[in-house]
Each structure stands twice: as structure tokens, then as C-alpha cells.
Enzyme design. Structure first.
Site, short mmCIF file in Angstrom:
data_model
loop_
_atom_site.label_atom_id
_atom_site.label_comp_id
_atom_site.label_asym_id
_atom_site.label_seq_id
_atom_site.Cartn_x
_atom_site.Cartn_y
_atom_site.Cartn_z
N GLU A 1 0.84 -1.21 0.00
CA GLU A 1 0.00 0.00 0.00
C GLU A 1 0.87 1.25 0.00
O GLU A 1 0.52 2.25 -0.62
CB GLU A 1 -0.91 0.03 1.24
N THR B 1 -6.09 6.88 -5.39
CA THR B 1 -6.20 6.94 -3.92
C THR B 1 -5.36 8.08 -3.35
O THR B 1 -5.76 8.75 -2.39
CB THR B 1 -5.78 5.60 -3.30
#
Ligand code: HSE
Length: 310
Positions: free
Chosen positions: A131, A184
């Protein structure tokens, strides 16, 4: 012991309305597939990526599958090379935890091929490194449910502390993914930083309510707790027709609806598969009226996380 393994890791809905960065759940489909094969040397080589329209890097120090594998091997002090094949089975930037599914599948596969030197839950910090390369923040609300299955609460990031909770068996998720991309990193930057006490109090009440609702099969409480006062008001402007889609879901019997992860996918909870399917179809129709194509996924809560395909 096998020299090659194919792993499926599921998509996830992160935030789940009121739990920014602390709530996430796994669904049955879609998900990503990773094939890992042992090499004779210690190199990590990405041989193939499909389904990404050429967007993902094959640099092992930057790819979301290989970064977790590299950090995991370093931690164990093992020099083992792997050939990596990644088959993306879901859109990038969709809010369905696309990068997380890849990260989880990779490190889970490596651990299996090495004879499970670590417990599955201990693979979480390595998955989180995927991530970090994908969006600049090592958040765990997608990777934890992708890895462990079920509904996971991240109680604390420092130290990392998480807990899986039980969910009602008749709880279904409808996810509509509109054919647009939300990055994101951008979706995190637009969030206002100011802390407004009244909103925090309301949000905290909903966080507690959602957990209790899930654990006690209290569907109305789940629905009442699904208002996000902090993130959705800012982020929903990135998603065309968000308010109409949400209202439509509620009008057709959904318990609640919100943005899946950083979006643009929108999810709704319903009691029962039939309602979830109806809700999903109606949500799709709103986008269709606006000329936006969508994919629809309807699923219970996936309690298993990654699984071996062959
Ligand atoms: N909690 C993360 C965010 C999830 O909303 O930015 C990203 O999918």
C-alpha cells in the site's frame, strides 16, 4: 514441497462508511491472482502482468506484489528467488482494494511456498508495504481483510493492533464500480484536515454502533450507523451521481450505502441476497442514465481471505 503456487486474494471494501482507515471487509469476488514459482537463484522477476492495460511497473522495488515479498524475505533472512505472474482481475483505482489484493496474494504465496514460516496474520505488515508503494500511505484497512477474511477493525497503527469481528450471515454487499478512475493518493489529499468536534462525536457513535450492530446481527443498527460525517462529504464530489446512487440504494431497501475505499465504487449493505441484487441493479441504472458504464458485484462477507487455486 511445491515449487509453484497460484493464489487468489479478494477485493475489499475499506472504510465501510464511518471507519476511515480502520474498517475493512472482504468480498467473494472480484479478486487478483498471483502465480509464484521458485527460481534457482535469488532474483525476483516479474515475468508477466495481465489485465492492467500496461499500467503497472515490473520493477520489483516498486510493484505492489513484489515489494511485500522482498521485505518478507529480508525479515526472514532467506535468499530465495521467484518468478512472478500477476493477473489483475479487477480495475485499478476502483476503490476495491486492487493493490491490496495483489500485495496479499504475493506474500501469502511466498509464505506457502516456503512452508509457512510465518503465521498468516504476521504477513500483514509486509502486505501494508504494498500500500505504501501504491498510494504513499501504509494503511491496513484493505490488506487486513484481504489477508484474514471477514470484517477487520484496525484498533491501532502504532503499535499495529487489529481484530476480526463476526458479521451477520444474511449481510450482503452490492458494489457498483463506475467506469472512471479515482487515484487513492489524490483522494487522500483532498480530505480536509480540520477536526470538528461535533462531527467527531457523531462519527465515533456510528463507529461503535456499526461494530455492535455487526456483532449482534442488529440490521437496523447497522443501517443507522452507516453515516460518514468526515470523509464522504468531501470525497463524494469525485464521483458523479453519488447522492442519487446512494438515495436509490436506500429507496430499494439497502441498510446503508457509502463510498468503497477511496472510490469511485459505491457499496451498499442489504439484508439478504435478493435485496442486495435488486439494490445493485437499481444503483447501476442511475449511472446508466448518466451514460456511465458500471460493473456490479454482489457478495456476502468473505470469511476466508486468500485461497490456493492450484
Ligand atoms: N482508507 C483508505 C482511504 C482506503 O480511504 O484512503 C483506500 O482504498
Amino acid at each position: 514441497m511445491a515449487d509453484s503456487i497460484k493464489i487468489f486474494a479478494p477485493a475489499t471494501v475499506a472504510n465501510v462508511a464511518c471507519g476511515f482507515d480502520i474498517f475493512g471487509l472482504a468480498v467473494d469476488n472480484p479478486g487478483d491472482e498471483v502465480v509464484l514459482s521458485k527460481r534457482e537463484d535469488d532474483q525476483i522477476i516479474i515475468q508477466e502482468i495481465t489485465g492492467d492495460e500496461g499500467k503497472l511497473t515490473k520493477d520489483p522495488e516498486k510493484n505492489t506484489v513484489t515489494v511485500p515479498v522482498l521485505r518478507y524475505l529480508e525479515k526472514l533472512g532467506i535468499k530465495q528467488g521467484f518468478d512472478v505472474r500477476l493477473h489483475k482481475k479487477m480495475p485499478l483505482g476502483s476503490g476495491l482494494g486492487s493493490s491490496s489484493a495483489s500485495s496479499v496474494a504475493g506474500v501469502f504465496a511466498a509464505n506457502k511456498l516456503l512452508g509457512n514460516p510465518m503465521e498468516t496474520k504476521d504477513l500483514l505488515p509486509f502486505s501494508m508495504e504494498g500500500e505504501r508503494v501504491a498510494c504513499g500511505a501504509a494503511h491496513a484497512d484493505n490488506v487486513a481483510p484481504a489477508l484474514l477474511g471477514g470484517f477487520v477493525i484496525i484498533r491501532s497503527y502504532d503499535p499495529l493492533d487489529f481484530v476480526q469481528i463476526k458479521t451477520p450471515s444474511e449481510l450482503y454487499v452490492s458494489i457498483v464500480h463506475p467506469d472512471i478512475e479515482v487515484n487513492t493518493k489524490d483522494a487522500r489529499i483532498i480530505l480536509r484536515q480540520e477536526a470538528i468536534l461535533k462531527k467527531i462525536i457523531a462519527q465515533t457513535g456510528n463507529v461503535a454502533g456499526l461494530v455492535v450492530g455487526l456483532m449482534t446481527d442488529n440490521y437496523p443498527l447497522i443501517g443507522r450507523s452507516m453515516t460518514d460525517y468526515l470523509i464522504e462529504p468531501n470525497r463524494s464530489i469525485l464521483i458523479p451521481y453519488f447522492n442519487e446512487v446512494k438515495q436509490t440504494a436506500l429507496n430499494h431497501g439497502a441498510l446503508g450505502a457509502s463510498i468503497s475505499g477511496a472510490g469511485p465504487s459505491i457499496f451498499a449493505f442489504s439484508k439478504g441476497k435478493e435485496t442486495a441484487e435488486k439494490v445493485g441493479v437499481e444503483m447501476k441504472k442511475v449511472f446508466a442514465k448518466g451514460g456511465i458504464e458500471t460493473n456490479l458485484f454482489v457478495s456476502g462477507i468473505n470469511q476466508n481471505g486468500p485461497r490456493i487455486l492450484d
